[in-house]
Scaffold this motif. Sequence first.
Motif, PDB file in Angstrom:
ATOM      1  N   PRO A 103      63.028  29.002  10.833  1.00  0.00           N
ATOM      2  CA  PRO A 103      64.272  28.295  10.484  1.00  0.00           C
ATOM      3  C   PRO A 103      64.178  26.796  10.688  1.00  0.00           C
ATOM      4  O   PRO A 103      64.918  26.031  10.055  1.00  0.00           O
ATOM      5  CB  PRO A 103      65.324  28.932  11.405  1.00  0.00           C
ATOM      6  N   GLU A 129      64.619  32.646   5.587  1.00  0.00           N
ATOM      7  CA  GLU A 129      64.461  33.055   6.987  1.00  0.00           C
ATOM      8  C   GLU A 129      64.197  34.547   7.080  1.00  0.00           C
ATOM      9  O   GLU A 129      63.348  34.980   7.875  1.00  0.00           O
ATOM     10  CB  GLU A 129      65.714  32.674   7.782  1.00  0.00           C
ATOM     11  N   ARG A 130      64.883  35.336   6.258  1.00  0.00           N
ATOM     12  CA  ARG A 130      64.649  36.783   6.275  1.00  0.00           C
ATOM     13  C   ARG A 130      63.231  37.130   5.845  1.00  0.00           C
ATOM     14  O   ARG A 130      62.672  38.143   6.271  1.00  0.00           O
ATOM     15  CB  ARG A 130      65.652  37.497   5.361  1.00  0.00           C
ATOM     16  N   CYS A 152      68.602  29.576   1.768  1.00  0.00           N
ATOM     17  CA  CYS A 152      67.968  29.269   3.053  1.00  0.00           C
ATOM     18  C   CYS A 152      67.941  30.498   3.956  1.00  0.00           C
ATOM     19  O   CYS A 152      66.943  30.762   4.644  1.00  0.00           O
ATOM     20  CB  CYS A 152      68.700  28.113   3.737  1.00  0.00           C
ATOM     21  N   ARG A 153      69.028  31.251   3.956  1.00  0.00           N
ATOM     22  CA  ARG A 153      69.055  32.471   4.773  1.00  0.00           C
ATOM     23  C   ARG A 153      68.037  33.490   4.263  1.00  0.00           C
ATOM     24  O   ARG A 153      67.417  34.222   5.048  1.00  0.00           O
ATOM     25  CB  ARG A 153      70.462  33.068   4.791  1.00  0.00           C
ATOM     26  N   GLU A 204      73.022  27.531   0.925  1.00  0.00           N
ATOM     27  CA  GLU A 204      72.850  28.194   2.219  1.00  0.00           C
ATOM     28  C   GLU A 204      72.322  29.616   2.045  1.00  0.00           C
ATOM     29  O   GLU A 204      71.500  30.081   2.844  1.00  0.00           O
ATOM     30  CB  GLU A 204      74.197  28.223   2.962  1.00  0.00           C
ATOM     31  N   GLU A 205      72.770  30.324   1.006  1.00  0.00           N
ATOM     32  CA  GLU A 205      72.303  31.688   0.780  1.00  0.00           C
ATOM     33  C   GLU A 205      70.793  31.732   0.578  1.00  0.00           C
ATOM     34  O   GLU A 205      70.122  32.664   1.035  1.00  0.00           O
ATOM     35  CB  GLU A 205      73.013  32.279  -0.447  1.00  0.00           C
TER      36      GLU A 205
END
Length: 376
Positions: A159, A153-154, A149-150, A146-147
């Motif tokens: 997303p 997005e940044r 993937c975030r 998940e980290e």
Amino acid sequence: MRANAFKAWTTSEAGRKIDLEVKVHQALEDTTPVFRFGVAIYNHIQRTLPYLQYIYYQALEWLGVTSKAWKIPGGRRFQDLVHEFQPDVVLSTHDHLNHGFFDLARAACPDTPPSCITYCGELEGSYGFSRWWVNPAADLFIGAVEETCRAAERHGMDPRRIWRGGFLLYPPFYAERLSPDERSEVIRREWDFDPNQFILLIGTGANAANNHIKLLRAIVVDRLQVQVLVLCGKSATTRQRIEQFSSEHPDLPIRAIGYTTEMAKLMQCSNAVVARPGTGTTSEAIQSGCPILFNGIGGIMPQEVITVKYCQKHSVGNVFRNPKGFAQQLKSLIEVPISADGMDQAQIQIRPDRSPTDILAKVASLKPGRDILHNT
């Protein structure tokens, strides 16, 4: 490793049901001698002075040597290969293959441009996470956790074009685990070790980066009761040095192991593994439930910083900076097994719920012309 693992899954029982034909191409090394030389520099830094990687990393981040198709020398050679194979999908597993190389691949097949997908195995998105991992124009970004993937997005990825896929490791890491009796049998038969005594696996990077002798000396000096499996990779010199050290210290059970494809078995049979903080070995350790000690001798490279940060946040790995620190941490694992058990339980908590077959299915679903926004 991840590209070859992806291909290995296509020949597995589960993977054959998805029906993929895969060709693996080392785009950096095989496109131009310029990039091959750059890879050699990176490998040399990793083996000798990891701290120098900060300068090299910053230079690559600033230059963006593969950010545009016209910047890639020998790009035509890559395009010829793509045109000949006519892929439905181009999958990148490297941070510097997601921009210019994607443009070259699409231009090589103008009538049926392939879908372009990134698989990123990094575990964190702070300093050390290359901005070149993320191309907002790509069809899909697959992050291991998940980290990651975030972080995508940044860096501008829609997303709706981001998907968490888990680790991309070889099939044996997802096979049925050895039973206690099977583990004992393997340990006795293959290494003549006592399965009831602590077994330490000392790893080496793919480029033979290691501090094997320093670590073994620390074990001898502190008289730690441990049995040691030492990975030597394809380096005959490293293996000879380990065997010579073993003959000089007969009271320390040591087995030197050459290049092997049985890392899953080795980790299941070991009570802990020592390795550089690379995402590959770290992901393997988490999947195998093997406590990990990170080798920080000589410094930690930027790409390794994010691995350490992720593992420390989730309490699944400890870092040592010198042989004395290594001996102290190893002694703690040996004498206080609850610390190793705690690390194992923490690994279970963060072990991905998806497997590489899920990644294969996701990649196969992206035929040219199918928008991921309508194919979630």
